[in-house]
Motif scaffolding. Sequence first.
Motif, mmCIF file in Angstrom:
data_model
loop_
_atom_site.group_PDB
_atom_site.id
_atom_site.type_symbol
_atom_site.label_atom_id
_atom_site.label_comp_id
_atom_site.label_asym_id
_atom_site.label_seq_id
_atom_site.Cartn_x
_atom_site.Cartn_y
_atom_site.Cartn_z
ATOM 1 N N THR A 27 0.844 -1.186 0.000
ATOM 2 C CA THR A 27 0.000 0.000 0.000
ATOM 3 C C THR A 27 0.885 1.243 0.000
ATOM 4 O O THR A 27 2.044 1.207 0.436
ATOM 5 C CB THR A 27 -0.916 0.035 1.237
ATOM 6 N N VAL A 28 0.337 2.340 -0.486
ATOM 7 C CA VAL A 28 1.076 3.605 -0.505
ATOM 8 C C VAL A 28 1.428 4.010 0.924
ATOM 9 O O VAL A 28 0.581 3.992 1.816
ATOM 10 C CB VAL A 28 0.247 4.706 -1.187
ATOM 11 N N GLY A 29 2.707 4.322 1.142
ATOM 12 C CA GLY A 29 3.173 4.686 2.472
ATOM 13 C C GLY A 29 3.781 3.539 3.244
ATOM 14 O O GLY A 29 4.281 3.744 4.354
ATOM 15 N N ALA A 30 3.778 2.331 2.676
ATOM 16 C CA ALA A 30 4.372 1.165 3.335
ATOM 17 C C ALA A 30 5.792 0.962 2.844
ATOM 18 O O ALA A 30 6.162 1.382 1.739
ATOM 19 C CB ALA A 30 3.535 -0.078 3.071
ATOM 20 N N ARG A 31 6.602 0.282 3.644
ATOM 21 C CA ARG A 31 7.986 -0.015 3.277
ATOM 22 C C ARG A 31 8.081 -1.377 2.599
ATOM 23 O O ARG A 31 7.379 -2.321 2.981
ATOM 24 C CB ARG A 31 8.889 -0.018 4.512
ATOM 25 N N VAL A 32 8.952 -1.453 1.616
ATOM 26 C CA VAL A 32 9.200 -2.711 0.912
ATOM 27 C C VAL A 32 10.704 -2.888 0.723
ATOM 28 O O VAL A 32 11.471 -1.912 0.745
ATOM 29 C CB VAL A 32 8.506 -2.747 -0.471
ATOM 30 N N LEU A 33 11.116 -4.140 0.562
ATOM 31 C CA LEU A 33 12.494 -4.457 0.188
ATOM 32 C C LEU A 33 12.493 -4.853 -1.281
ATOM 33 O O LEU A 33 11.721 -5.718 -1.705
ATOM 34 C CB LEU A 33 13.050 -5.590 1.050
ATOM 35 N N VAL A 34 13.368 -4.200 -2.065
ATOM 36 C CA VAL A 34 13.392 -4.431 -3.508
ATOM 37 C C VAL A 34 14.839 -4.553 -3.975
ATOM 38 O O VAL A 34 15.756 -4.009 -3.349
ATOM 39 C CB VAL A 34 12.705 -3.277 -4.276
ATOM 40 N N PRO A 35 15.061 -5.283 -5.086
ATOM 41 C CA PRO A 35 16.416 -5.340 -5.653
ATOM 42 C C PRO A 35 16.716 -4.065 -6.431
ATOM 43 O O PRO A 35 15.848 -3.523 -7.121
ATOM 44 C CB PRO A 35 16.343 -6.562 -6.582
ATOM 45 N N PHE A 36 17.954 -3.588 -6.298
ATOM 46 C CA PHE A 36 18.355 -2.396 -7.047
ATOM 47 C C PHE A 36 19.872 -2.394 -7.196
ATOM 48 O O PHE A 36 20.601 -2.368 -6.199
ATOM 49 C CB PHE A 36 17.913 -1.112 -6.346
ATOM 50 N N GLY A 37 20.339 -2.448 -8.442
ATOM 51 C CA GLY A 37 21.768 -2.342 -8.715
ATOM 52 C C GLY A 37 22.622 -3.353 -7.971
ATOM 53 O O GLY A 37 23.691 -3.007 -7.463
ATOM 54 N N GLY A 38 22.150 -4.591 -7.896
ATOM 55 C CA GLY A 38 22.919 -5.604 -7.183
ATOM 56 C C GLY A 38 22.780 -5.542 -5.681
ATOM 57 O O GLY A 38 23.470 -6.268 -4.961
ATOM 58 N N GLN A 39 21.903 -4.681 -5.176
ATOM 59 C CA GLN A 39 21.685 -4.565 -3.743
ATOM 60 C C GLN A 39 20.218 -4.856 -3.431
ATOM 61 O O GLN A 39 19.377 -4.990 -4.314
ATOM 62 C CB GLN A 39 22.031 -3.153 -3.259
ATOM 63 N N ARG A 40 19.958 -4.948 -2.148
ATOM 64 C CA ARG A 40 18.588 -5.082 -1.669
ATOM 65 C C ARG A 40 18.310 -3.873 -0.802
ATOM 66 O O ARG A 40 18.885 -3.726 0.273
ATOM 67 C CB ARG A 40 18.445 -6.375 -0.866
ATOM 68 N N LEU A 41 17.447 -2.971 -1.275
ATOM 69 C CA LEU A 41 17.219 -1.706 -0.597
ATOM 70 C C LEU A 41 15.801 -1.632 -0.043
ATOM 71 O O LEU A 41 14.881 -2.270 -0.562
ATOM 72 C CB LEU A 41 17.435 -0.532 -1.559
ATOM 73 N N MET A 42 15.674 -0.831 1.011
ATOM 74 C CA MET A 42 14.348 -0.550 1.551
ATOM 75 C C MET A 42 13.839 0.742 0.936
ATOM 76 O O MET A 42 14.543 1.749 0.923
ATOM 77 C CB MET A 42 14.396 -0.407 3.070
ATOM 78 N N ARG A 189 30.314 -8.259 -4.389
ATOM 79 C CA ARG A 189 30.033 -7.898 -2.994
ATOM 80 C C ARG A 189 28.796 -7.012 -2.996
ATOM 81 O O ARG A 189 28.791 -5.941 -3.588
ATOM 82 C CB ARG A 189 31.227 -7.162 -2.380
ATOM 83 N N GLU A 190 27.721 -7.488 -2.355
ATOM 84 C CA GLU A 190 26.435 -6.805 -2.445
ATOM 85 C C GLU A 190 25.927 -6.436 -1.064
ATOM 86 O O GLU A 190 26.167 -7.134 -0.073
ATOM 87 C CB GLU A 190 25.403 -7.714 -3.137
ATOM 88 N N ALA A 191 25.192 -5.326 -1.025
ATOM 89 C CA ALA A 191 24.531 -4.904 0.210
ATOM 90 C C ALA A 191 23.157 -5.558 0.274
ATOM 91 O O ALA A 191 22.423 -5.601 -0.712
ATOM 92 C CB ALA A 191 24.389 -3.390 0.252
ATOM 93 N N VAL A 192 22.813 -6.075 1.435
ATOM 94 C CA VAL A 192 21.545 -6.768 1.625
ATOM 95 C C VAL A 192 20.829 -6.148 2.812
ATOM 96 O O VAL A 192 21.449 -5.837 3.838
ATOM 97 C CB VAL A 192 21.781 -8.278 1.880
ATOM 98 N N ALA A 193 19.547 -5.945 2.670
ATOM 99 C CA ALA A 193 18.727 -5.431 3.772
ATOM 100 C C ALA A 193 17.730 -6.503 4.171
ATOM 101 O O ALA A 193 17.182 -7.219 3.324
ATOM 102 C CB ALA A 193 18.002 -4.158 3.343
#
Length: 865
Positions: A27-42, A189-193
């Motif tokens: 939903t709009v305003g909620a946090r998600v974890l998504v892949p981006f540029g070899g990383q996993r970002l919130m 070497r990747e960042a993971v959340a």
Amino acid sequence: MPNFCDVALPIPLDQSFTYSVNGVEPTVGARVLVPFGGQRLMGVVVRVHNDAPAEVRSVKPVQQVLDDAPLLSDELMQLAKWIAQYYVAPLGEVLRGMMPLSAEVRRHFVYRITEAGRDVLYQGTPQLDGTMKSSARRSKLSPEDQNREFSVLNYLVDGNLAKPAALRSATQANKALLDGMVKKKWLAREAVAEERDARRIERVAVLVEQRATDNGNQDSGDSAQASGEIGERQIIGGRLPKLNENQLAIMAELAAVGGRMRVADLRDSAALREAGVPDSTLATLVKRGLVVIEEEPEDFHLGGLPANGKKSAHEHILNEAQMEALSSIAAAMTQGGFKPMLLYGITGSGKTSVYCAAMQRALDAGKSALLLVPEIGLTPAMAGQMFAAFGKEVALLHSGLTPDERAEQWHRIRRGEARIVVGTRSAVFAPMVNLGLILVDEEHDGSYKQEETPRYHGRDVAVMRAKFTNAVVVLGSATPSLESWANAERGRYTRIEMLARVMDRPLPTVELVDMRTEFKETGKEEIFSRQLVAETQATIDRGEQVMILLNRRGYSFTVLCRSCGEKIECENCAIAMTFHKPSAETDLHTHSGDRLECHYCGFRRSVPERCPKCQSEHLFYLGAGSQQGEERLQELFPNARIGRMDRDTVRGRGDMERLLTRLHAGEINLLVGTQMIAKGHDIHGVTLVGVVGADSALGLPDFRAAERVFQLLTQVSGRAGRGELPGRVLVQTYHPEHYAIQCATTHDYTSFVAKELQFRRWMHYPPYGVLANLIIQSESMEEAAAWSNSLGHWFEQEHLDKVRVLGPAAAPIARLKRIYRFHFVLKAERRDVLGRTLRALLAYADSQAIPRRNLIVDVDAIHLM
């Protein structure tokens, strides 16, 4: 159900990114974890839809939805979009700053094998000596390191993701070897959340009541005595099993407090430390079933200062001016709708009591209230006042809290458990339920301006939040900013005035000490004038307290070579390093001996014996800071109880609270410090304030310099005479004729405003225009200069007739943290014109491959350094 969602990510790009929902329902305003540029970002969902992108096959799915319901309300999402638009900031970075929930997402790095790594692994063949045959690219490594590389690749070949520690442990590969494999593109070497539980839990040791069997060995010596003591405290109904001295000591310590104690407190017990009881003893008692460990929510320490006989703000009976101010605020809340107000109240006029009364009116109406203060240093006193008035309704939000504490307070506010919120700049984003009143104390203070992206101003965001929620917002100050004063003059804000101190106490008398005359008469340069020394001694002799403002940290702020004139500068910044002497309070565990320190990047070095440039021995220490001021005061007043308040003595969360407690209790009767001493402190014993060197800021290349000096002098003067006795202020100055100094001497704010606004009008500076500072930065001076030149050409070609551009030029601090800096100053009459120009500039910079992270856009800049 929508198939796609747009996610704003905390990266320096002015766009959101589309992901497929993959069966989940964000939903709009909620946090998600998504892949981006070899990383996993919130990120934060800003839109859900069915508009398929042109290249739908390349759309990646959302990996995890962290919130079942929106964490940010529609009103806060609207505020975020306004901030992104107004301050020309990426929406994702705005949203990251609005939610202090970093504790709920753990970020770490992992290694994975790449396709190139798989090819190398499959091409390798075992040799007779046990090593692996490898390509010439790897021939420089020893056979052992070659084998470790293959071990790493084998460990990851099944698609495993490995944390650095686990990978090093399993393969014996060191960090250098892994870095080399990343450089050769065999590993990534990747960042993971990932989500984590941020609830604060504390462990409590609890005695277990049980009947132990008698083994007949508890009848002699000290053991019998200790067992008897425990029996007398009635912890265990019967005899204890055989216990050693350490175990009995823990049992006795628990018995003394009723059988329950925090494990952390138990370990810190003076008696157990003195007896040398190891931590393992508690585990043994747990194993034997005599003690159990329970987990429970950890208490939150709100803070506050002892009353010391003083009434809290809510206990005071309001005078006529206070009642009129309260009536105006209450009427606006009753009427409903957005109503901005400027509360101009001189120092000591009782603004805090009005705040408390107004917040009570908000609670009575079923609404919540937010109080912003400029710095963490003001929160102990203000939090204590609010807690005395509203108890557990109060929540605290500021950067001095741990990440877990901030998350805990944030969720309390969001659940509606805390309807009174006290905090610094970022608390303006608190997720308050039914917000009815926002109060901005010391609204003029520059600390409300964020100095990193998004570079918002907390005061102005507070006004906009009140507008979006139809709330009342009150900006309070004894020295309002010229922007707020102009808004009141134009009718945009309702002005409320409180022009008398409570109980009709007089404002302090202010006297100037001309330091030019002082030097002529004494023939030497001294930190403190003869008059200030004499009056300080007389004040201490009367049993009263003194504050002395010396607005520079350290001992001396420049080390200069007398032979060649070279200043010793920071190796990272184009700024002179400050000389610090060792201090028992601040350097016991961190430094030994004299040192030079950069107050911008924190770099430290020892003091050289010779000039680094010409090798001369003649180094001169120029200028006096608060540390030198404290040392000199100790020499002048050996019997005084001296304290110091600056960033070197107030470092930790409780340092300010402890220092102010000592000051209120009279344990300190002479306090020296930087501008921290000028902000909102209400110490009734202070009758004399000395000001040293504050007028040096008039020489800074900043159009706000005079305003800052006037505000500082007025605010610090207001610390004197707040109790039964009248106050007095001595201002040492080399510029006694300057209008800012003269107006501060007579407490004449309106005359200062009239003079200053005249200069601002002539030069088209705020509030008669809008301003932005554009900084171009790079680790390469040539690159920063080339980008600045390119942007300069764009400005020339655009022929901007409604925007005046100053620059490009090297920034006043041309190198900061090894980053070279150039800047433009943009001035315009209308804000929409300035905004369009900045966005067009960023579009051009993007077309020229100038990275967005290398451009800093500071709208409504407070500092131009």
